[in-house]
Design an enzyme around this catalytic site. Structure first.
Site, PDB file in Angstrom:
ATOM      1  N   GLY A  66      21.095  -5.206  31.908  1.00  0.00           N
ATOM      2  CA  GLY A  66      20.261  -5.810  32.944  1.00  0.00           C
ATOM      3  C   GLY A  66      19.272  -4.854  33.569  1.00  0.00           C
ATOM      4  N   PHE A  67      19.638  -3.575  33.646  1.00  0.00           N
ATOM      5  CA  PHE A  67      18.770  -2.606  34.310  1.00  0.00           C
ATOM      6  C   PHE A  67      18.843  -1.255  33.619  1.00  0.00           C
ATOM      7  CE2 PHE A  67      20.076  -5.706  37.461  1.00  0.00           C
ATOM      8  CZ  PHE A  67      18.856  -6.086  38.014  1.00  0.00           C
ATOM      9  N   GLY A  68      17.749  -0.515  33.632  1.00  0.00           N
ATOM     10  CA  GLY A  68      17.729   0.849  33.132  1.00  0.00           C
ATOM     11  C   GLY A  68      18.251   1.817  34.175  1.00  0.00           C
ATOM     12  N   GLY A  69      18.456   3.071  33.748  1.00  0.00           N
ATOM     13  CA  GLY A  69      18.790   4.138  34.685  1.00  0.00           C
ATOM     14  C   GLY A  69      20.234   4.174  35.155  1.00  0.00           C
ATOM     15  N   MET A  95      27.211  -1.394  24.284  1.00  0.00           N
ATOM     16  CA  MET A  95      26.631  -1.125  25.596  1.00  0.00           C
ATOM     17  C   MET A  95      27.549  -0.183  26.367  1.00  0.00           C
ATOM     18  SD  MET A  95      23.776  -2.718  25.634  1.00  0.00           S
ATOM     19  CE  MET A  95      23.366  -2.423  27.368  1.00  0.00           C
ATOM     20  N   HIS A 125      16.702  -6.039  21.157  1.00  0.00           N
ATOM     21  CA  HIS A 125      18.011  -6.346  21.737  1.00  0.00           C
ATOM     22  C   HIS A 125      17.842  -7.544  22.659  1.00  0.00           C
ATOM     23  CE1 HIS A 125      21.222  -5.008  24.916  1.00  0.00           C
ATOM     24  NE2 HIS A 125      21.564  -6.121  24.301  1.00  0.00           N
ATOM     25  N   SER A 144      13.912   3.413  24.613  1.00  0.00           N
ATOM     26  CA  SER A 144      13.795   2.062  25.149  1.00  0.00           C
ATOM     27  C   SER A 144      12.554   1.952  26.013  1.00  0.00           C
ATOM     28  CB  SER A 144      15.022   1.715  25.989  1.00  0.00           C
ATOM     29  OG  SER A 144      14.777   0.534  26.730  1.00  0.00           O
ATOM     30  N   ASP A 190      14.003  -4.145  24.847  1.00  0.00           N
ATOM     31  CA  ASP A 190      15.022  -4.856  25.626  1.00  0.00           C
ATOM     32  C   ASP A 190      14.476  -6.180  26.154  1.00  0.00           C
ATOM     33  OD1 ASP A 190      17.403  -3.113  25.769  1.00  0.00           O
ATOM     34  OD2 ASP A 190      16.010  -1.688  26.659  1.00  0.00           O
ATOM     35  N   MET A 218      19.015  -9.980  25.290  1.00  0.00           N
ATOM     36  CA  MET A 218      19.956 -10.259  26.377  1.00  0.00           C
ATOM     37  C   MET A 218      19.557 -11.617  26.939  1.00  0.00           C
ATOM     38  SD  MET A 218      20.069  -6.436  27.983  1.00  0.00           S
ATOM     39  CE  MET A 218      18.597  -5.868  27.123  1.00  0.00           C
ATOM     40  N   MET A 249      15.175  -9.483  28.269  1.00  0.00           N
ATOM     41  CA  MET A 249      16.050 -10.045  29.305  1.00  0.00           C
ATOM     42  C   MET A 249      15.421 -11.325  29.841  1.00  0.00           C
ATOM     43  SD  MET A 249      17.005  -6.562  31.364  1.00  0.00           S
ATOM     44  CE  MET A 249      17.269  -5.018  30.493  1.00  0.00           C
ATOM     45  N   GLY A 297      16.382   5.540  27.520  1.00  0.00           N
ATOM     46  CA  GLY A 297      15.231   5.026  28.258  1.00  0.00           C
ATOM     47  C   GLY A 297      14.706   6.034  29.246  1.00  0.00           C
ATOM     48  N   SER A 298      15.310   6.046  30.445  1.00  0.00           N
ATOM     49  CA  SER A 298      14.823   6.937  31.509  1.00  0.00           C
ATOM     50  C   SER A 298      14.991   8.400  31.141  1.00  0.00           C
ATOM     51  CB  SER A 298      15.555   6.628  32.824  1.00  0.00           C
ATOM     52  OG  SER A 298      16.963   6.697  32.650  1.00  0.00           O
ATOM     53  N   HIS A 347      13.077   0.758  20.750  1.00  0.00           N
ATOM     54  CA  HIS A 347      14.054  -0.209  21.249  1.00  0.00           C
ATOM     55  C   HIS A 347      13.385  -1.119  22.276  1.00  0.00           C
ATOM     56  CE1 HIS A 347      18.186  -1.581  21.801  1.00  0.00           C
ATOM     57  NE2 HIS A 347      17.958  -1.612  23.103  1.00  0.00           N
ATOM     58  N   ASP A 379      23.826   2.162  23.730  1.00  0.00           N
ATOM     59  CA  ASP A 379      22.749   1.994  24.708  1.00  0.00           C
ATOM     60  C   ASP A 379      23.324   2.049  26.104  1.00  0.00           C
ATOM     61  OD1 ASP A 379      20.588   1.234  26.246  1.00  0.00           O
ATOM     62  OD2 ASP A 379      20.309  -0.717  25.295  1.00  0.00           O
ATOM     63  N   GLY A 380      22.804   2.989  26.910  1.00  0.00           N
ATOM     64  CA  GLY A 380      23.189   3.047  28.314  1.00  0.00           C
ATOM     65  C   GLY A 380      23.614   4.430  28.760  1.00  0.00           C
TER      66      GLY A 380
END
Length: 225
Positions: free
Chosen positions: A148-151, A143, A72, A8, A35, A74, A37, A203-204, A33, A181-182
């Site tokens: 809304g947020f990574g990490g 999900m 994706h 991501s 994202d 959102m 938002m 992602g992270s 990916h 994802d997540g």
């Protein structure tokens, strides 16, 4: 089962996104990916279609093979921006059913652009809509964090939902990607695969490390194990 790793770019260095996409593809990623938002459906604001269009030429292997861009959404409403992302070069576009007034119509609109369509389910969202549209979609994204947020950390109840979706896909007889994802990391990716997932957004876990290839290779070793 063929497994796909989809980094991501939400966690990439925004000041050099094109280079980041090239580097993570060189490191062995299967998809990119993306994202999206809108600071309305979720409390954050990220990328629009112009960024997708700008990155499309970078989304290829060294041999020139195109790497799918997995968008994706959102966002709410869905349809106008979905069309813009299709024109910007997206290969997959997935959206949240509760963000669309007419889920089936939104799926049809995406597919009419020659793009594969997917549905996304938040951690506490039921899967009932799949009873009516599973024959029409190409991807289901679960999900395992609240969007809304990574990490964020992986929510374990997502494993039960992944198992449920895998049963539905098998019963449908269709070739549908099951993406998660997540909070995906090297130490939990195998559990997520065992629940039935075949595509993994990270992602992270990837962009937060200096050696992208080392992380992706370790994920593949875990998936084989």
């Amino acid at each position: 089962m063929t497994y796909r790793i989809a980094p991501s770019i939400l966690s990439a260095d925004f000041a050099r996104l094109g280079e980041e996409v090239k580097n993570v593809i060189a490191a062995g990623s299967d998809w990119i990916h993306f994202d999206v938002m809108d600071n309305h459906y979720v409390p954050n604001l990220t990328f629009g279609p112009m960024i997708c269009s700008a990155l499309k030429p970078h989304a290829k292997t060294a041999a020139g093979v195109a790497v799918p861009i997995d968008v994706h959404l959102m966002i709410s409403p869905v349809d106008a921006l979905a069309a813009s992302f299709a024109e910007a070069g997206a290969d997959y576009i997935s959206f949240h059913p509760d963000a669309s007034g007419h889920v089936h119509r939104s799926i049809q609109a995406i597919k009419s652009k020659g793009v594969k369509a997917g549905l996304v389910f938040n951690p506490a969202e039921p899967l009932d809509v799949l009873d009516w549209v599973i024959e029409d979609i190409d991807l289901i994204l679960i999900m395992s964090v609240n969007p809304g947020f990574g990490g964020q950390s992986f929510i374990d109840s997502a494993l039960r939902k992944i198992e449920d979706v895998r049963k539905r896909i098998t019963a449908s007889g269709k070739d549908i990607r099951l993406e998660v994802d997540g909070g995906i990391k090297t130490d939990n990716i195998r559990r997520v695969a065992d629940a039935g997932a075949d595509t993994f957004v990270a992602g992270s876990a990837i962009f937060g490390k200096p050696d992208y290839k080392g992380v992706i290779d370790a994920m593949r070793v875990a998936l084989q194990g």
